[in-house]
Scaffold this active site. Structure first.
Site, mmCIF file in Angstrom:
data_model
loop_
_atom_site.group_PDB
_atom_site.id
_atom_site.type_symbol
_atom_site.label_atom_id
_atom_site.label_comp_id
_atom_site.label_asym_id
_atom_site.label_seq_id
_atom_site.Cartn_x
_atom_site.Cartn_y
_atom_site.Cartn_z
ATOM 1 N N ALA A 250 40.271 44.511 46.762
ATOM 2 C CA ALA A 250 40.910 43.324 47.553
ATOM 3 C C ALA A 250 40.390 43.054 49.328
ATOM 4 O O ALA A 250 42.191 42.531 49.532
ATOM 5 C CB ALA A 250 42.730 44.174 47.778
ATOM 6 N N ALA A 251 39.332 43.347 49.622
ATOM 7 C CA ALA A 251 39.340 43.384 50.542
ATOM 8 C C ALA A 251 38.851 41.937 50.941
ATOM 9 O O ALA A 251 39.511 41.263 52.424
ATOM 10 C CB ALA A 251 37.473 43.959 51.528
#
Length: 311
Positions: A250-251
């Site tokens: 999810a970065a």
């Protein structure tokens, strides 16, 4: 009144496995633990933007199952507009099987499920929410045909379009011509241009390929190096914040959500405003990689502001 960030995208339930190292072909290894968390690129970007202060509307589809019910309920708790999320009686809610190693690296297999059932009819029924938005974001975990339809509506109504071409695949020129900002990572830009962005010259070359096909601005996320921004005339690299990564899941999605949130309040989308938005997005993603999980790692605005003060 603040206009919406509208997201057309995927909704998945993530099955996250923690491992000592990523598995090799033909190999069986043991997982250290297992978690089930809400995810999907579109959903992650929506939650990221909402927690950072944006008004968010979502166009998507889930299955008529517990995973779908659970994720939509969480969206509502985050105050995301779910009125354009449809339910499929024939397909399950999307899933992603994610393995994360001790260095925070991951590998992901996505089961699209109901996500790929979003079609032109779905988009037509959601055209009013697109028209009323400031920005429209899409990825490639839903159908390209639906994205083209949505981007056409957006451009006819002065809505800024952001394309996150993940997972990487060929992009029709029709879609690129409707794209204001395209934001691939290093792997995706290689798939799209056949160029390894090892230095500024290669970044310039890759960006030019995408701009020639229609995109106005190119943002290439470079992991630990930060993010590059290019238009026809200029190029700059915005450095990343140096942190110890625990889990990079999810970065990239948090980066897109943060970028859109910052641009939502700008009168125009120009090089300087995008560069400022990237600095904010880099800070947000630096917080995300220090935590485990997709949506559980997405910060609220006060946490980001606190991180700025602690620099």
């Amino acid at each position: 009144m603040q206009k919406n960030v509208c997201i057309l995208g995927s909704i998945n339930m993530d099955l996250v496995l923690r491992v000592n190292r990523l598995v090799k072909p033909g190999e069986t290894i043991l997982s250290k633990n297992f978690k089930k968390v809400s995810g999907g690129k579109g959903a992650n970007q929506a939650v990221a933007a909402k927690r950072l202060g944006a008004n968010v509307s979502f166009i998507g589809m889930v299955g008529a199952d517990d995973n779908g019910f659970e994720i939509v309920k969480a969206f509502k708790e985050d105050k995301i507009d779910v009125s354009h999320i449809k339910v499929s009686n024939n397909d399950p809610t999307g899933m992603a099987i994610i393995t994360v190693d001790d260095d925070g690296r991951n590998s992901i297999v996505v089961v699209p499920g109901a996500n790929m059932k979003i079609d032109n009819t779905s988009i037509e029924e959601s055209k009013d929410v697109i028209k009323d938005s400031k920005l429209l974001i899409a990825q490639f975990e839903t159908s390209i045909e639906a994205t083209i339809k949505a981007f056409k509506i957006a451009k006819e109504n002065g809505v800024i379009t952001i394309l996150n071409p993940a997972p990487a695949r060929n992009i029709p020129e029709e879609l690129l011509k409707l794209t204001d900002i395209i934001a691939p990572n290093e792997t995706e830009v290689f798939e799209l241009t056949d160029i390894k962005v090892d230095d500024t010259d290669k970044i310039r070359e890759a960006a030019d390929k995408l701009i020639e096909k229609g995109a106005k601005f190119v943002i290439i996320t470079l992991g630990e190096r930060g993010a590059a921004l290019a238009d026809k005339e200029k190029i700059t690299i915005v450095p990343a914040y140096k942190v110890k990564a625990v889990d990079t899941t999810a970065a990239g999605d948090s980066f897109i959500g943060a970028l859109a949130t910052k641009l939502q309040n700008k009168k125009e989308v120009c090089f300087e405003n995008i560069e400022e938005a990237i600095k904010f997005a880099n800070k947000v993603s630096s917080i995300v990689v220090q935590k485990q999980g997709a949506q559980p790692s997405l910060p609220y605005l006060d946490e980001v502001l606190k991180a700025y003060k602690e620099e």
